[in-house]
Write an enzyme that holds these catalytic residues in place. Sequence first.
Site, short mmCIF file in Angstrom:
data_model
loop_
_atom_site.label_atom_id
_atom_site.label_comp_id
_atom_site.label_asym_id
_atom_site.label_seq_id
_atom_site.Cartn_x
_atom_site.Cartn_y
_atom_site.Cartn_z
N ALA A 241 0.80 -1.24 0.00
CA ALA A 241 0.00 0.00 0.00
C ALA A 241 0.83 1.28 0.00
CB ALA A 241 -1.01 0.04 1.15
N ALA A 242 2.15 1.17 -0.11
CA ALA A 242 2.96 2.41 -0.18
C ALA A 242 2.57 3.20 -1.43
CB ALA A 242 4.44 2.06 -0.21
O1 RIB Z 1 -1.73 -1.89 -3.20
C1 RIB Z 1 -1.92 -2.80 -2.15
C2 RIB Z 1 -3.19 -3.56 -2.34
O2 RIB Z 1 -3.05 -4.37 -3.48
C3 RIB Z 1 -3.54 -4.48 -1.22
O3 RIB Z 1 -4.27 -3.84 -0.20
C4 RIB Z 1 -4.28 -5.61 -1.92
O4 RIB Z 1 -5.63 -5.66 -1.62
C5 RIB Z 1 -4.04 -5.38 -3.41
O5 RIB Z 1 -5.14 -4.88 -4.01
#
Ligand code: RIB
Length: 297
Positions: A241-242
Amino acid sequence: MPTRVVVAGSANMDLVGLAERLPRPGETVLGDDFVMAPGGKGSNQAIAAARAGGTTTFLGAIGSDAFGVTLGSRLTAAGVDTSRVRTSYGTSGVAVIMVDRDGENSILVSPGANRTFTELTDAERAAIADADVLLCQQEIPMSTVHTALRTGRAAGTRTILNAAPARDLPAAMLDEVDLLVVNEIEARAITGAAEPDIAALLALVPRVVLTLSGAGSRYADRDGRDEHVPAYRVEVADTTAAGDAFTGALAVAWGEGRDLVEAVRWANAAGAVCVQKVGASGALPDRSEIEALYNRS
Ligand code: RIB
């Protein structure tokens, strides 16, 4: 005035396993902790934008299962408007995520309800038209991404496409994009070149941000700007999630009228705060955390 951000995208429940190293194909590795938390690139970016100070609406589909309830309440708790979120009978999106000791990850997404997010309604189109910035990713049907971008462009809403995860995308879709955010893998997938090719990307869209993981980001546009914005040096716990923290914050900063290179620097700070925590939505920083790191430089 806070930036009005609309995110049209995915919501997933993330099932995260931590381990010394990632298993190879066919191998079983004994891991460490397990964390279950709301994620999905669309939902993460909506929460990131709201925490960064935007007035944010999420458009998407969640399942009728228990995961769907949790996904909806995490968005609401972050202050995101979920009044137009669809509930679709069946399972929610799920992401199976493995994270190693260096914070690197592997992610498998099972789209579930995200697949049913098709044919934008009048209310969804109106929300896009009323926004300052529209943010899309590629975890929902590409026809929906295309329609959302077209709707935004026609209404004068700034359109950002975070072309993640890398997928075949119709060339015409990029005609509707004001700012493309890609990592190196996604950049190569779009141009077909062996290395990220900024000139080739700028032939397709007017502005590009290339995220370079631990090396920061590069901003380039058709006016001739091409600048590297260095990363903040922090301890990395989990990179999940960065990119979402970065993109959500970038949308807010751009909508506030910041110069785009400064907006990228601010967004780099958001990404750097995010990687210091494990998990997706729970790791997304609020505005004060972003400001604290940004002002440290
Ligand atoms: O970018 C991170 C996300 O990618 C995660 O939260 C996962 O659900 C995927 O969609």
